[in-house]
Design an enzyme around this catalytic site. Structure first.
Site, PDB file in Angstrom:
ATOM      1  NE  ARG A   1      -4.427  -1.468  -0.099  1.00  0.00           N
ATOM      2  CZ  ARG A   1      -5.422  -1.740   0.792  1.00  0.00           C
ATOM      3  NH1 ARG A   1      -5.497  -1.069   1.666  1.00  0.00           N
ATOM      4  NH2 ARG A   1      -6.004  -2.462   0.473  1.00  0.00           N
TER       5      ARG A   1
ATOM      6  NE  ARG B   1      -7.334   5.450   2.112  1.00  0.00           N
ATOM      7  CZ  ARG B   1      -8.196   4.680   2.683  1.00  0.00           C
ATOM      8  NH1 ARG B   1      -9.658   4.909   2.960  1.00  0.00           N
ATOM      9  NH2 ARG B   1      -8.093   3.278   3.044  1.00  0.00           N
TER      10      ARG B   1
ATOM     11  NE  ARG C   1      -9.683   7.457  -3.043  1.00  0.00           N
ATOM     12  CZ  ARG C   1     -11.006   7.862  -2.724  1.00  0.00           C
ATOM     13  NH1 ARG C   1     -11.685   8.689  -3.239  1.00  0.00           N
ATOM     14  NH2 ARG C   1     -11.590   7.140  -1.885  1.00  0.00           N
TER      15      ARG C   1
ATOM     16  CG  ASP D   1      -8.742  -3.458  -4.317  1.00  0.00           C
ATOM     17  OD1 ASP D   1      -8.045  -2.785  -3.548  1.00  0.00           O
ATOM     18  OD2 ASP D   1      -9.794  -4.139  -4.438  1.00  0.00           O
TER      19      ASP D   1
ATOM     20  CE1 TYR E   1     -13.063  -7.727   1.449  1.00  0.00           C
ATOM     21  CE2 TYR E   1     -11.311  -9.359   0.538  1.00  0.00           C
ATOM     22  CZ  TYR E   1     -11.753  -8.227   1.453  1.00  0.00           C
ATOM     23  OH  TYR E   1     -10.983  -7.774   2.207  1.00  0.00           O
TER      24      TYR E   1
HETATM   25  O1  CP3 Z   1      -0.056  -1.998  -2.124  1.00  0.00           O
HETATM   26  C1  CP3 Z   1      -0.218  -1.214  -3.374  1.00  0.00           C
HETATM   27  O2  CP3 Z   1       0.215   0.231  -3.099  1.00  0.00           O
HETATM   28  C2  CP3 Z   1      -0.978  -1.548  -4.359  1.00  0.00           C
HETATM   29  C3  CP3 Z   1      -2.425  -1.285  -4.484  1.00  0.00           C
HETATM   30  C4  CP3 Z   1      -3.230  -2.209  -3.967  1.00  0.00           C
HETATM   31  C5  CP3 Z   1      -4.508  -1.675  -3.465  1.00  0.00           C
HETATM   32  N1  CP3 Z   1      -5.127  -2.772  -2.964  1.00  0.00           N
HETATM   33  C6  CP3 Z   1      -4.928  -0.111  -3.526  1.00  0.00           C
HETATM   34  C7  CP3 Z   1      -5.926   0.088  -2.534  1.00  0.00           C
HETATM   35  C8  CP3 Z   1      -3.191  -3.517  -3.620  1.00  0.00           C
HETATM   36  C9  CP3 Z   1      -2.033  -4.634  -3.811  1.00  0.00           C
HETATM   37  C10 CP3 Z   1      -4.613  -3.749  -2.847  1.00  0.00           C
HETATM   38  C11 CP3 Z   1      -4.826  -5.266  -2.670  1.00  0.00           C
HETATM   39  C12 CP3 Z   1      -5.970  -5.524  -1.803  1.00  0.00           C
HETATM   40  N2  CP3 Z   1      -7.356  -4.836  -1.880  1.00  0.00           N
HETATM   41  C13 CP3 Z   1      -6.080  -6.428  -0.847  1.00  0.00           C
HETATM   42  C14 CP3 Z   1      -5.008  -7.540  -0.434  1.00  0.00           C
HETATM   43  C15 CP3 Z   1      -4.054  -6.877   0.437  1.00  0.00           C
HETATM   44  C16 CP3 Z   1      -4.372  -6.380   1.891  1.00  0.00           C
HETATM   45  O3  CP3 Z   1      -4.408  -5.317   2.039  1.00  0.00           O
HETATM   46  O4  CP3 Z   1      -4.947  -7.312   2.445  1.00  0.00           O
HETATM   47  C17 CP3 Z   1      -7.546  -6.450  -0.141  1.00  0.00           C
HETATM   48  C18 CP3 Z   1      -8.015  -7.547   0.753  1.00  0.00           C
HETATM   49  C19 CP3 Z   1      -8.200  -5.448  -1.105  1.00  0.00           C
HETATM   50  C20 CP3 Z   1      -9.575  -5.237  -0.892  1.00  0.00           C
HETATM   51  C21 CP3 Z   1      -9.650  -3.827  -0.427  1.00  0.00           C
HETATM   52  N3  CP3 Z   1      -9.318  -2.474  -1.311  1.00  0.00           N
HETATM   53  C22 CP3 Z   1      -9.855  -3.169   0.948  1.00  0.00           C
HETATM   54  C23 CP3 Z   1      -9.995  -4.145   1.882  1.00  0.00           C
HETATM   55  C24 CP3 Z   1      -9.704  -1.946   0.829  1.00  0.00           C
HETATM   56  C25 CP3 Z   1      -9.655  -0.985   2.092  1.00  0.00           C
HETATM   57  C26 CP3 Z   1     -10.832  -0.086   2.170  1.00  0.00           C
HETATM   58  C27 CP3 Z   1     -10.371   1.355   2.697  1.00  0.00           C
HETATM   59  O5  CP3 Z   1     -11.160   2.343   2.567  1.00  0.00           O
HETATM   60  O6  CP3 Z   1      -9.420   1.479   3.562  1.00  0.00           O
HETATM   61  C28 CP3 Z   1      -9.436  -1.607  -0.518  1.00  0.00           C
HETATM   62  C29 CP3 Z   1      -9.332   0.040  -1.026  1.00  0.00           C
HETATM   63  C30 CP3 Z   1      -7.923   0.393  -1.486  1.00  0.00           C
HETATM   64  N4  CP3 Z   1      -7.158  -0.653  -2.069  1.00  0.00           N
HETATM   65  C31 CP3 Z   1      -7.223   1.690  -0.956  1.00  0.00           C
HETATM   66  C32 CP3 Z   1      -5.993   1.488  -1.918  1.00  0.00           C
HETATM   67  C33 CP3 Z   1      -4.994   2.525  -1.987  1.00  0.00           C
HETATM   68  C34 CP3 Z   1      -7.947   2.703  -0.548  1.00  0.00           C
HETATM   69  C35 CP3 Z   1      -8.683   3.286  -1.229  1.00  0.00           C
HETATM   70  C36 CP3 Z   1      -8.854   5.020  -1.110  1.00  0.00           C
HETATM   71  O7  CP3 Z   1      -7.991   5.466  -1.546  1.00  0.00           O
HETATM   72  O8  CP3 Z   1      -9.920   5.447  -0.913  1.00  0.00           O
END
Ligand code: CP3
Length: 343
Positions: free
Chosen positions: A25, A29, A38, A75, A152
């Site tokens: 990540r 943010r 964003r 994602d 999911y």
């Molecule tokens: O690592 C990186 O920087 C690459 C991008 C990446 C994202 N998601 C961007 C993201 C990667 C590799 C993921 C993987 C992902 N997504 C997983 C597996 C890894 C882990 O964290 O366990 C999972 C379970 C997801 C599903 C998902 N997407 C969740 C649970 C969330 C969180 C929601 C939140 O609001 O925090 C996301 C959203 C997400 N994916 C964000 C980012 C940068 C935040 C979104 C935003 O900017 O609002």
């Protein structure tokens, strides 16, 4: 030694004096420049599907911190969306999908060969990144592992115990195993396109592997991961693959012994000394600082960072976190972590 890209060198089994480092990540943010893009993009999914924006946010942490790897900004839930599921992100609540709950709904999902129209902008982002990254920076492509993605799809949302998915898995295994197979096939085609577009390493995120037990861990975490890694390596000989069976405990050994992974990402609960003795003789390890240290900083951050480098740095090691950096993480603590690693 061999490759000018440190990360590829380590995944080939070599040891770097200063370990390569990146963070899960790392585009996110906690960075003001991410929040700015964003805001202009609209929603999170608009960011993922816009190659201009997605390329920009992937590059931001490379510019700011000089990480050794960039990970494609996307994602894991784009794959179910490309298979025809409705996906949205409720602000502050995380992902939502309209769940699939029976065999009929699973059969109605689009097959692997039909996902590329939706995902074409992601491949374009990979292509641009491959052209724009500094020559010493490795480009990582990724997907969710089938079990984590399926949790999911079945529950329609995240949950720490994955009760809904486990109930389908135990109660209607015909439907559940069909779902895993379909996601596995789609994931192979998705990742193959990323490699064709320029991804140099593939990482499979099985964030919920730790909720599987007994034979189900082997059937639904290990086996699909092995199928995906083996097929990708058949198509792209020499392609390095990193597994991330988060929370798998002793199951990490089964991944290490599978023979198709070049590296394993360790969650923060994996003891570093055990990883050095048991896993590192077999493959590279990546990890596993508790991301909360990047909120709190101070001596605890410095001491734990140094400890990991001391214990794991004598073998093939990629410094990373045990899970993603959170929005509360502080960029100045990332700087401090890097100064300890890089000396
Ligand atoms: O690592 C990186 O920087 C690459 C991008 C990446 C994202 N998601 C961007 C993201 C990667 C590799 C993921 C993987 C992902 N997504 C997983 C597996 C890894 C882990 O964290 O366990 C999972 C379970 C997801 C599903 C998902 N997407 C969740 C649970 C969330 C969180 C929601 C939140 O609001 O925090 C996301 C959203 C997400 N994916 C964000 C980012 C940068 C935040 C979104 C935003 O900017 O609002």
């Amino acid at each position: 030694m061999g490759n000018p890209k440190k990360l590829l060198n380590v995944l080939a089994g070599n040891t770097e004096k200063t370990p390569p480092v990146w963070m899960m990540r790392q585009a996110g943010r906690y960075l003001p420049e991410y929040r700015e893009v964003r805001k202009n993009a609209g929603g999170f999914l608009d960011l993922c599907y816009n190659p201009d924006f997605a390329t920009e946010v992937t590059l931001q942490p490379i510019r700011r911190f000089g990480f050794d790897a960039a990970i494609l900004f996307a994602d894991i839930l784009l794959v179910p969306q490309a298979m025809g599921m409705k996906l949205w992100f409720a602000e502050g609540e995380g992902p939502r999908l309209e769940p699939v709950s029976d065999l009929q709904a699973i059969e109605a999902l689009k097959p692997a060969e039909a996902i590329h129209d939706t995902l074409a902008p992601v491949y374009e982002t990979v292509k641009r990144l491959a052209a724009e990254l500094p020559k010493e920076t490795t480009l990582i492509g990724f997907a969710g592992a089938p079990w984590t993605v399926a949790t999911y799809m079945v529950a329609g949302r995240g949950s720490p115990d994955q009760a809904v998915a486990r109930q389908m898995m135990f109660g209607d295994e015909v439907a559940f195993s069909r779902l895993i197979d379909k996601v596995t096939e789609a994931t192979i085609e998705y990742l193959a396109r990323q490699v064709q577009a320029g991804a140099e390493v593939i990482k499979l995120f099985d964030s919920w592997a730790g909720t599987l037990s007994g034979s189900y861990f082997e059937k639904y975490a290990l086996k699909p991961a092995v199928t995906i890694a083996t097929e990708l390596k058949r198509r792209f000989p020499g392609l390095p693959v990193i597994g991330f069976p988060r929370g798998a405990g002793g199951g990490y050994v089964q991944f290490a012994d599978a023979g198709c992974f070049d590296g394993l990402a360790l969650d923060s609960s994996v003891p570093a000394g055990w990883a050095r003795d048991v896993l590192q003789p077999k493959l590279a390890v990546q990890g596993n600082l508790d991301p909360m240290h990047l909120i709190t900083g101070g001596d605890a951050l410095e001491n734990e960072t140094r400890r990991l480098v001391d214990i794991l740095g004598e073998g093939p090691f990629i410094f990373n976190l045990g899970h993603g950096i959170t929005p509360q993480g502080k960029p100045e603590n990332v700087e401090k972590m890097l100064s300890v690693i890089r000396g």
